[in-house]
Structure formats: C-alpha cells, structure tokens
Scaffold this motif. Sequence first.
Motif, PDB file in Angstrom:
ATOM      1  N   TRP A 148      28.138   0.230  17.459  1.00  0.00           N
ATOM      2  CA  TRP A 148      27.975   1.271  18.471  1.00  0.00           C
ATOM      3  C   TRP A 148      29.317   1.515  19.160  1.00  0.00           C
ATOM      4  O   TRP A 148      30.155   0.618  19.238  1.00  0.00           O
ATOM      5  CB  TRP A 148      26.935   0.858  19.519  1.00  0.00           C
ATOM      6  N   VAL A 150      30.770   3.079  22.862  1.00  0.00           N
ATOM      7  CA  VAL A 150      30.473   3.592  24.202  1.00  0.00           C
ATOM      8  C   VAL A 150      31.777   4.107  24.799  1.00  0.00           C
ATOM      9  O   VAL A 150      32.725   3.344  25.002  1.00  0.00           O
ATOM     10  CB  VAL A 150      29.874   2.501  25.106  1.00  0.00           C
ATOM     11  N   ARG A 265      23.891  10.336  24.813  1.00  0.00           N
ATOM     12  CA  ARG A 265      23.905   9.701  23.493  1.00  0.00           C
ATOM     13  C   ARG A 265      23.851  10.747  22.400  1.00  0.00           C
ATOM     14  O   ARG A 265      23.038  11.675  22.444  1.00  0.00           O
ATOM     15  CB  ARG A 265      22.700   8.756  23.343  1.00  0.00           C
ATOM     16  N   LEU A 270      27.757   6.709  22.669  1.00  0.00           N
ATOM     17  CA  LEU A 270      27.208   6.875  24.011  1.00  0.00           C
ATOM     18  C   LEU A 270      28.343   7.085  25.010  1.00  0.00           C
ATOM     19  O   LEU A 270      29.492   6.728  24.739  1.00  0.00           O
ATOM     20  CB  LEU A 270      26.371   5.657  24.422  1.00  0.00           C
ATOM     21  N   ASP A 315      17.197   5.817  24.319  1.00  0.00           N
ATOM     22  CA  ASP A 315      17.067   7.167  24.849  1.00  0.00           C
ATOM     23  C   ASP A 315      16.634   7.167  26.310  1.00  0.00           C
ATOM     24  O   ASP A 315      16.815   8.171  27.010  1.00  0.00           O
ATOM     25  CB  ASP A 315      16.078   7.973  24.003  1.00  0.00           C
TER      26      ASP A 315
END
Length: 523
Positions: A148, A150, A265, A270, A315
Amino acid sequence: MVLERLTEVDPTIKAGALNTPSVEALYRRGLLPGLQKAQEENLERFAAFMRQRLPEGEPAKAPPRFAGHFAGITLSADRLDPSDPDLNGHGPADLVGMVGQQQLEVLLAERAADLGAEVRRGVELTGFEADDDGVTVATGGGPLRGRWLVGCDGGRSAVRKLAGFDFPGTGPEITARQAMVEMEGAEALGAGWHATPTGVYAHGPMPGRILTVEFGGTPAGRDTPVTADELQASIRNVSGADVVVTGVKTATRFTDNARQATTYRLGRVLLAGDAAHVHSPFGGQGLNLGLGDAVNLGWKLAATVRGWAPEGLLDTYTAERHPIGAWVLDWTRAQIALMRPGPHARALREVVTQLTETVAGTTHIVKKISGVWQRYDLPGDHPLVGGSAPDLELADGSRLADHLHGGRGAVAGPDRRAAGPGVRLRRPAERGRRGRPRPGRAGGTARAGRRCRRLGRRRRPGGSRLAGGGPVRMARRARRGGRRCWSGAGVGLSVSRILRRSRSGPRRDRGPVRAAQGCREWA
C-alpha cells in the motif's frame, strides 16, 4: 516504511496548538509527558513576551485566559460554561494544547524509533506504479515495493497528483505571512489579534512572532524566500506601525486556498493530512485534522495488511474522515469572510464579536475549535456511540488512558463487586497459537493484530477492579482508535457476554459496530 524528503525537522514556523482529540490520541499512546514538557517551554516563552511589553518597573500580571480565536476575534476562557459535559471528562488531556508542530514531530520520531519503524530521511518519491498486488515506488535511491502507498506529502502532494485524485475547492483571496523576527518599534504593535482597515495582524504569543493577512489574491513569487523588506512592508501596511524588521529567523507565506480530495482512496493508494485537504491555518485545525486522519487510517490499514479486516473496512476511512475535513474547510472559509476589510464584512464581524462576549457564544465556538464535537457515524442509537471515550479515573489512582499505551484493546463494564459506582476493565490474556501465555508478555493485554472474535476464546479473562471514577453511564464499550464503538445502558449485561458478542460478530438488532472493527486501539 516512511520516506521523508527532508533530512531534518523543518524549522519554518508552523502550527502551534493541538486540539482535544489529538492530545487524547497521543495521551493514550504514552506521549503525555513529552507534550507537557513542550507546553511548559512554550508557556515560558509566552511569559517572556508578556514581560517585554510591561512598562519598566511595573509588576508582572497574570496573563489572560486565552481559549483560542475565531477570525482573529479573541475568545476568553472566562466565558466558557464549566458545566458543559462536552468540555469535561477528558482527564489530563484537558491541560495540554500549546505544543508546536516541530516539537510534536520530534516526539513522534522518537516514538517511531522505539517501535522499530523505518524512517528514511532525504528520500523523495518521484513516481509510482500500482497494480492489484501492491505499489512500486520510484525514488532517487532506487525502487521500493510495498502493498500500500499512503501519500502524506503535503498540500502539493506528488502522490495525489500522480494517482489522479480529484481535488476541487475554492481559490485564494489572501496573502498571509507568518514569521519570527527581530524588529524595532514593536511596542507600537498591539498584542494579540487586530483587525484594521487594510487587513488583520497578530503579534505574539512568542517574542518576535508576527502574522499579517492582506487581501488581494495569491502572493507573487510564492516559492522565493520571505525577506525582511517584504515582512516590514506588510506589517506597516496592515498595522500602520512604523516598525523596522532587522532580522528574520523563520518566515513563510500562505493563502486560503481550500480544496479537498473527493475520496481518500484510489485502489492501493491513500491520502492523509494536507495531501487530502488544504485550507488556511486559522483556528489551528490543519495539524489536528492530519493527526485524526492518521489515527483513523492506521489501525484499518494494519488490519488489512494482517488479513483480519472485513470487506470494505478501508473504505470507512473516507466515510468517517471526509465529513470532518469538509467541515474544517468551511470553518476556515467563514473566518476569511469575517477578516475581509469591506464594510459588510466588518459589520458582520461586530455581530460575531458580540456573540463571543456571551457564555453561550464562546462555549459553542470553543467546542468547535477544540474538536470535542467530532463523532463518527457508527451503527447504534446510543448517544455515546462514535464519540471519544471518557478518561475514567480508576480506584488505584490510574486512568483509563494509562492502560492503553501499548495500543491494545480494552472493554469496560460496570463492576458489580465494587462498593460504589465503578467500572471494571477486562483485557484478555495474550496467548500463543496453542493457548499458552507468551513469554515476556503481560497477561492483561490482547495482541493488536488479533481479530475481535478472538477476544471471546478466553474462559477466564484477566482483569482488574476499577472503581471510584464517578457514575458510569455505559454498561459496555468497545474501543476503536479511542472511539466508543458500541455502548448501552443495560447494567445486567456482563463483560463476559460482551466478549462473546465480539466473537460472534455484530447483529443489526444489537446495533454494534461492523465485525472486527471494534476492540482495537492501535499504537
């Protein structure tokens, strides 16, 4: 892994205060002593500023009880309603707030190092490619691969732009400058906030600190250094005082550009903090808004990485944080409207000033500034659901937050063994895969990466009696990021039943939180 473009803490003058949700989150992670020390240093500097303004030979007076400001309209703590329940129950978090952004960054860096987090300074993201399994990030030091990404890279976020997030909003009306300077003639400047025919300025609360607000659009050459001549001209224009700026320690420009990403997102990318929303700093909301994003996202992303997050958990980050961000943008826009130098805005400013001279008016605005109004829209109709859990005082002299420093979950219920009103904290013993206690682990904690349902597997959870904290209106409470996730008034429900409920998962007729979202407090 954290990539930080700067090689050290940025010394540019920035935010100078934390609100209640931010202090509570840091307090629950054991950082309160560091915050208290930072505040003491700042209060000493404030006292020095006030002494400088006293006529020679005049004894020092107690400083006014400052509760914040709205559009430069000073709010007095003497006009707060002490009986308002939203302004009570926060424990030691109520006593801390005057902490600068650089001071906080040092504390968080120390915390990250203690936890073994890898922070790479002097490394800048130059691009990335995302696929179904993760994200490959391009940097000056070579590519990096993660599951992921961010983006916490500020208002001009490269991550936001490269990922294609929509970023609508309103354009700027002001050019503002904030600086720490050395100047001659400062005695001609009033202390605090002042509205003038040409703008607004603030002097203090630290020696040499000055802020000016001028209307007329974006500043020219925004990326160039702020010079002494530029600051001097702005101060003279707004204040009318014939000051001479002889030195600049740190200075910055900013506008009231107000924009927010439509979602936080896109796939495996994100956004958090200023990368997700930008606005003017008036009211001290920006730093606190970013901290709230991090607290909300951190445990959800960790749950997703560890594999126990339910479908759609990530979410809920946008669903819960986007409304608060939108409120902050409107809150700052309203202040810009009251700062305008035109006759209509100044007439409205006078009306608002009169409202702040009442207890009800000041209390309402301070509650907004302090963040105590913030709630998440979680399932359940109990009025306490979704708000910050009160910092209960326990029989042994400790407080609820003292038991959360490790980032573990906690469930509290009424202690029917106590002589008076009280609450008992139950935390399942942490065990290995075969049910044996893990060496070196305290028996009264639950590992942060576990599913909530695992809490129900312990036959005899370890616990300690907690009493004497005053009336407890909740019979059951799960904590998620310091929020009450479900609550009720039925004192007949036992803690063991609460644990069983967390194991079986929530049902719509019970109104608790979505499965595996409760019972977690993340470091």
